[in-house]
Design an enzyme around this catalytic site. Structure first.
Site, PDB file in Angstrom:
ATOM      1  N   LYS A  11       0.809  -1.216   0.000  1.00  0.00           N
ATOM      2  CA  LYS A  11       0.000   0.000   0.000  1.00  0.00           C
ATOM      3  C   LYS A  11       0.853   1.282   0.000  1.00  0.00           C
ATOM      4  O   LYS A  11       2.060   1.236   0.286  1.00  0.00           O
ATOM      5  CB  LYS A  11      -0.940  -0.024   1.207  1.00  0.00           C
ATOM      6  CG  LYS A  11      -1.989  -1.137   1.128  1.00  0.00           C
ATOM      7  CD  LYS A  11      -2.955  -1.042   2.291  1.00  0.00           C
ATOM      8  CE  LYS A  11      -4.049  -2.090   2.157  1.00  0.00           C
ATOM      9  NZ  LYS A  11      -5.028  -1.968   3.261  1.00  0.00           N
ATOM     10  N   TYR A  51     -12.607  -1.604  -3.684  1.00  0.00           N
ATOM     11  CA  TYR A  51     -13.112  -1.695  -2.314  1.00  0.00           C
ATOM     12  C   TYR A  51     -14.639  -1.548  -2.246  1.00  0.00           C
ATOM     13  O   TYR A  51     -15.171  -1.196  -1.192  1.00  0.00           O
ATOM     14  CB  TYR A  51     -12.438  -0.638  -1.438  1.00  0.00           C
ATOM     15  CG  TYR A  51     -11.052  -1.056  -0.949  1.00  0.00           C
ATOM     16  CD1 TYR A  51     -10.881  -2.214  -0.198  1.00  0.00           C
ATOM     17  CD2 TYR A  51      -9.932  -0.274  -1.218  1.00  0.00           C
ATOM     18  CE1 TYR A  51      -9.633  -2.598   0.262  1.00  0.00           C
ATOM     19  CE2 TYR A  51      -8.666  -0.652  -0.754  1.00  0.00           C
ATOM     20  CZ  TYR A  51      -8.536  -1.812  -0.010  1.00  0.00           C
ATOM     21  OH  TYR A  51      -7.294  -2.186   0.460  1.00  0.00           O
ATOM     22  N   ASN A 114      -2.023   0.151   6.790  1.00  0.00           N
ATOM     23  CA  ASN A 114      -1.566  -1.118   7.356  1.00  0.00           C
ATOM     24  C   ASN A 114      -0.642  -1.897   6.414  1.00  0.00           C
ATOM     25  O   ASN A 114      -0.578  -3.115   6.454  1.00  0.00           O
ATOM     26  CB  ASN A 114      -2.765  -1.957   7.814  1.00  0.00           C
ATOM     27  CG  ASN A 114      -3.714  -2.296   6.674  1.00  0.00           C
ATOM     28  OD1 ASN A 114      -3.514  -1.851   5.552  1.00  0.00           O
ATOM     29  ND2 ASN A 114      -4.726  -3.079   6.951  1.00  0.00           N
ATOM     30  N   HIS A 117      -2.303  -5.480   1.578  1.00  0.00           N
ATOM     31  CA  HIS A 117      -3.622  -6.089   1.433  1.00  0.00           C
ATOM     32  C   HIS A 117      -3.439  -7.493   0.899  1.00  0.00           C
ATOM     33  O   HIS A 117      -2.536  -7.739   0.104  1.00  0.00           O
ATOM     34  CB  HIS A 117      -4.482  -5.291   0.439  1.00  0.00           C
ATOM     35  CG  HIS A 117      -5.707  -6.041  -0.015  1.00  0.00           C
ATOM     36  ND1 HIS A 117      -6.880  -6.028   0.695  1.00  0.00           N
ATOM     37  CD2 HIS A 117      -5.911  -6.863  -1.073  1.00  0.00           C
ATOM     38  CE1 HIS A 117      -7.764  -6.816   0.080  1.00  0.00           C
ATOM     39  NE2 HIS A 117      -7.203  -7.324  -1.002  1.00  0.00           N
ATOM     40  N   GLU A 128      -9.954 -10.350  -7.578  1.00  0.00           N
ATOM     41  CA  GLU A 128      -8.954  -9.304  -7.368  1.00  0.00           C
ATOM     42  C   GLU A 128      -7.780  -9.438  -8.340  1.00  0.00           C
ATOM     43  O   GLU A 128      -7.297  -8.435  -8.864  1.00  0.00           O
ATOM     44  CB  GLU A 128      -8.484  -9.320  -5.906  1.00  0.00           C
ATOM     45  CG  GLU A 128      -9.596  -8.882  -4.944  1.00  0.00           C
ATOM     46  CD  GLU A 128      -9.179  -8.841  -3.484  1.00  0.00           C
ATOM     47  OE1 GLU A 128      -9.955  -8.290  -2.682  1.00  0.00           O
ATOM     48  OE2 GLU A 128      -8.101  -9.352  -3.129  1.00  0.00           O
TER      49      GLU A 128
HETATM   50  P1  CMP Z   1      -7.577  -4.271   3.692  1.00  0.00           P
HETATM   51  O1  CMP Z   1      -7.155  -5.626   4.107  1.00  0.00           O
HETATM   52  O2  CMP Z   1      -7.030  -3.735   2.418  1.00  0.00           O
HETATM   53  O3  CMP Z   1      -9.178  -4.226   3.615  1.00  0.00           O
HETATM   54  C1  CMP Z   1      -9.929  -3.036   3.785  1.00  0.00           C
HETATM   55  C2  CMP Z   1      -9.096  -1.895   4.273  1.00  0.00           C
HETATM   56  O4  CMP Z   1      -9.804  -0.841   4.877  1.00  0.00           O
HETATM   57  C3  CMP Z   1      -8.159  -2.382   5.373  1.00  0.00           C
HETATM   58  O5  CMP Z   1      -7.177  -3.245   4.862  1.00  0.00           O
HETATM   59  C4  CMP Z   1      -7.661  -1.058   5.938  1.00  0.00           C
HETATM   60  O6  CMP Z   1      -6.646  -0.476   5.141  1.00  0.00           O
HETATM   61  C5  CMP Z   1      -8.920  -0.173   5.780  1.00  0.00           C
HETATM   62  N1  CMP Z   1      -9.612   0.114   7.049  1.00  0.00           N
HETATM   63  C6  CMP Z   1      -9.704   1.329   7.617  1.00  0.00           C
HETATM   64  N2  CMP Z   1     -10.430   1.279   8.734  1.00  0.00           N
HETATM   65  C7  CMP Z   1     -10.825   0.005   8.904  1.00  0.00           C
HETATM   66  C8  CMP Z   1     -11.607  -0.678   9.886  1.00  0.00           C
HETATM   67  N3  CMP Z   1     -12.133  -0.051  10.946  1.00  0.00           N
HETATM   68  N4  CMP Z   1     -11.798  -2.007   9.727  1.00  0.00           N
HETATM   69  C9  CMP Z   1     -11.280  -2.657   8.661  1.00  0.00           C
HETATM   70  N5  CMP Z   1     -10.532  -2.061   7.682  1.00  0.00           N
HETATM   71  C10 CMP Z   1     -10.300  -0.736   7.815  1.00  0.00           C
END
Ligand code: CMP
Length: 140
Positions: A11, A51, A114, A117, A128
């Site tokens: 990311k 998303y 984070n 993904h 995906e």
């Molecule tokens: P990802 O695994 O890419 O899936 C959805 C993304 O939304 C997640 O990682 C985070 O980057 C983002 N995100 C932000 N806030 C939240 C939350 N409260 N719960 C889950 N995903 C979140």
């Protein structure tokens, strides 16, 4: 478990901090093979489409802003039990809850930024990978 494919994104926050090589090393050291990979910068419709499942969540707008804030590295990974193994390697969504030694524990900043993904199941993985790669780009 047979060989399977999963989809990964390094990311914007991780790319920005120069962590591409470190994260890819963790991925390949874990035994996952890179089938296809590219650096891209998503535009808003592309990120919103990716998303779409989170469209109604309160964090959707900020998530899309973040995902288009800079380049990302997308890849298709292959290996035995690749989906589950990559999810284990990434650690929990929130870096604060991620297991020690996981990508998100090491490099994630917060629940949104984070670092990476990974697909959450076989159907998502298929969708995906196809969202970012044509068959002739999966050469590894
Ligand atoms: P990802 O695994 O890419 O899936 C959805 C993304 O939304 C997640 O990682 C985070 O980057 C983002 N995100 C932000 N806030 C939240 C939350 N409260 N719960 C889950 N995903 C979140």
């Amino acid at each position: 478990m047979a060989n399977e494919r999963t989809f990964s994104i390094i990311k914007p926050d991780a790319v920005e901090r120069g962590l591409i090589a470190d994260i890819l090393k963790m991925i390949t050291d874990s035994g996952l093979k890179i089938k296809g990979m590219k650096m891209i910068r998503m535009d808003r419709p592309k990120a919103e489409g990716f998303y779409a499942v989170h469209k109604e969540r309160p964090f959707f707008g900020e998530l899309v802003d973040y995902m288009i804030s800079g380049p990302v590295v997308v890849s298709c990974l292959e290996g035995e039990n690749a989906i589950e193994n990559y999810r284990k390697l990434m650690g929990a969504t929130n870096p604060a809850d991620a297991a020690e030694g996981s990508i998100r524990a090491k490099y994630g900043q917060n629940i949104q930024n984070n670092a990476c993904h990974g697909s959450d199941g076989p159907d998502t993985a298929k969708t995906e990978v196809a969202y970012f790669f044509n068959d002739d780009e999966l050469v590894g």
